[in-house]
Design a protein around this motif. Sequence first.
Motif, short mmCIF file in Angstrom:
data_model
loop_
_atom_site.label_atom_id
_atom_site.label_comp_id
_atom_site.label_asym_id
_atom_site.label_seq_id
_atom_site.Cartn_x
_atom_site.Cartn_y
_atom_site.Cartn_z
N ILE A 144 25.03 30.75 41.53
CA ILE A 144 25.08 31.70 42.69
C ILE A 144 25.98 31.25 43.43
CG2 ILE A 144 23.68 32.34 44.60
CD1 ILE A 144 21.13 31.73 42.80
N GLN A 145 26.79 31.91 43.85
CA GLN A 145 28.13 31.66 44.86
C GLN A 145 27.91 31.77 46.07
OE1 GLN A 145 30.81 34.74 44.31
NE2 GLN A 145 32.58 33.41 44.23
N PHE A 146 28.52 31.00 47.00
CA PHE A 146 28.31 30.82 48.48
C PHE A 146 29.90 30.74 48.97
CE2 PHE A 146 24.58 29.07 46.55
CZ PHE A 146 23.34 29.87 47.43
N PRO A 147 29.88 30.99 50.23
CA PRO A 147 31.14 30.49 50.92
C PRO A 147 31.14 29.09 51.07
CG PRO A 147 30.15 32.36 52.22
CD PRO A 147 28.95 31.84 51.09
N LYS A 148 32.12 28.27 51.21
CA LYS A 148 32.03 27.00 51.37
C LYS A 148 31.22 26.50 52.48
CE LYS A 148 35.03 24.41 48.88
NZ LYS A 148 33.96 24.02 47.95
N ASP A 149 30.29 25.37 52.31
CA ASP A 149 29.65 24.77 53.37
C ASP A 149 28.41 25.86 54.02
OD1 ASP A 149 30.99 22.44 53.31
OD2 ASP A 149 32.47 23.33 54.61
N SER A 150 28.23 26.81 52.94
CA SER A 150 27.15 27.76 53.44
C SER A 150 25.50 27.15 53.73
CB SER A 150 26.74 29.04 52.41
OG SER A 150 25.78 29.26 52.62
N ARG A 151 24.97 27.35 54.78
CA ARG A 151 23.90 26.58 55.11
C ARG A 151 22.64 27.36 53.91
NH1 ARG A 151 20.15 30.11 58.55
NH2 ARG A 151 21.52 32.04 58.96
N TRP A 152 23.08 28.24 53.04
CA TRP A 152 22.06 28.96 52.18
C TRP A 152 21.99 28.04 51.12
CZ3 TRP A 152 18.29 32.05 54.47
CH2 TRP A 152 18.83 32.40 55.43
N ARG A 153 22.85 27.28 50.74
CA ARG A 153 22.82 26.66 49.30
C ARG A 153 21.67 25.76 49.03
NH1 ARG A 153 27.03 22.90 45.86
NH2 ARG A 153 26.63 21.48 47.88
N LYS A 154 21.69 24.78 50.05
CA LYS A 154 20.56 23.91 49.71
C LYS A 154 19.28 24.33 49.56
CE LYS A 154 18.65 19.75 51.61
NZ LYS A 154 18.03 19.17 50.49
N VAL A 155 18.79 25.54 50.39
CA VAL A 155 17.65 26.33 50.28
C VAL A 155 17.64 27.10 49.19
CG1 VAL A 155 16.77 26.17 52.65
CG2 VAL A 155 18.19 27.79 52.11
N VAL A 156 18.57 27.68 48.74
CA VAL A 156 18.48 28.36 47.47
C VAL A 156 18.11 27.43 46.25
CG1 VAL A 156 19.88 29.82 45.74
CG2 VAL A 156 19.80 30.41 48.36
N ASN A 157 18.88 26.19 46.23
CA ASN A 157 18.90 25.34 45.15
C ASN A 157 17.12 24.81 45.10
OD1 ASN A 157 21.09 25.19 43.96
ND2 ASN A 157 21.85 23.61 45.09
N GLU A 158 16.56 24.59 46.38
CA GLU A 158 15.38 24.24 46.39
C GLU A 158 14.32 25.33 45.79
OE1 GLU A 158 15.83 21.64 50.27
OE2 GLU A 158 14.63 23.23 50.55
N ALA A 159 14.69 26.50 46.08
CA ALA A 159 13.79 27.71 45.77
C ALA A 159 14.00 27.96 44.12
CB ALA A 159 14.46 29.03 46.08
N LEU A 160 15.46 27.85 43.54
CA LEU A 160 15.71 27.48 41.99
C LEU A 160 14.89 26.52 41.36
CD1 LEU A 160 19.32 27.90 41.14
CD2 LEU A 160 17.53 29.18 40.11
N LEU A 161 14.74 25.39 41.79
CA LEU A 161 13.62 24.30 41.39
C LEU A 161 12.41 24.80 41.22
CD1 LEU A 161 15.92 21.30 42.91
CD2 LEU A 161 15.67 21.86 40.35
N ARG A 162 12.05 25.01 42.50
CA ARG A 162 10.43 25.46 42.66
C ARG A 162 10.19 26.59 41.56
NH1 ARG A 162 10.37 27.46 47.79
NH2 ARG A 162 11.24 25.44 48.65
N LEU A 163 10.99 27.74 41.16
CA LEU A 163 10.89 28.65 40.19
C LEU A 163 11.02 28.22 38.94
CD1 LEU A 163 13.15 31.41 41.85
CD2 LEU A 163 10.51 31.44 41.63
N ARG A 164 11.70 27.23 38.63
CA ARG A 164 11.92 26.59 37.34
C ARG A 164 10.36 25.77 37.09
NH1 ARG A 164 16.62 26.24 34.16
NH2 ARG A 164 18.47 26.62 35.38
#
Length: 363
Positions: free
Chosen positions: A321-341
């Motif tokens: 999943i692609q974000f602009p550089k230093d997006s504040r969404w990246r970390k929370v999206v990663n956490e959500a991805l791990l939770r879904l796995r």
Amino acid sequence: MLAVKWLPTLVLFVLALIPASGYAEPESLRVATRIIRPFVFEEGGRLTGFSIDLWQEISAQLNVQTEFIVKGTLRELLDATLNDEADVGIAAISITEERERDWDFSHPMFDAGLQILIPQEGEGGDLGSLAGSLFNARFLPLVIFVIVGALLAGHIVWLFERKRTDGFLNSPNYFPGIFESTFWATTTLATQAEGWPKSAVARVVSVFWMFVAVLFVAIFTAAVTSELTVQKLRSEIQGPEDLPGKIVATVRNSTSARYLSANAIHTTEFNSVEEAIQALEKGDPDAIVFDAPVLQYYASHEGTGKVQVVGPVFRKEAYGIQFPKDSRWRKVVNEALLRLRENGTYDRLLVKWFGGEGGKGGR
Ligand code: GLU
């Protein structure tokens, strides 16, 4: 006291004015995507597909709303997060070292790679294209030589045979006579002539002409054989090592386009894989190189009986999943991805769209 009596009401009133974060309107994220089956489909005006389903699960975890922006080309999709048109990009975007410089990516969300798609084999040589390649400039001198030769042999034979009552021509007149003698010369060329001239000169010419005919048949047979071999070689693509020298179609700006140009393979680029497939089915390129899951999905759905995937997945890639550089969404999206796995949702989506094997097989 009046103030004391009204104090609790006042406190409640003030509290009601402060928006409690738990009840705030969910934030809305602008999500750029593009149609690329089976990751993103448009069905009856609604988006669906593996990447869309995955994003819906992620956005539910993040408690955000989504406004999808559908882009037509890969370049537009990639640029949307660069130009602040979108907060997130999701489709079948490969994580590459080069892209990592301009964007941020989530953890890998799907294992993909490159593979080859070719037209379905087993129809044998295509007679139309064989005829096309034989009657081209290369063989034109030979064809002209044979036509002129047949006319010439016909004329000489006619000249020496026309006066003879025991000759093999039925008419001494020019047109019927020439027609007969040229017909004789032509059949000599192809098979075996009926009849045989009686005059000595015509016989010598006949023998010479028959010799030419044998040579012509030999040259023509050799040309047909070599052309059939070339056609067979063109269709013999079993893996990436067979690609040099072939015409290969792919999608503009994709990782496949990068791979092909780095390997100096003759490439035709299209805006979408659908356009590349249309060209392949018309017989323009010899093969398509593109994302394995996309090609496999097409070959096992609309493309059944028309195209086939050949060779291994020769370059492994991961989608992110692609974000602009230093997006504040990246970390929370990663956490959500791990939770879904971890909670099995991710595997459920894999089974729904790929029958359980990520990147292999169909829905
Ligand atoms: N996965 C490929 C890439 O990122 C193709 C993506 C697409 O065409 O949308 O380059």
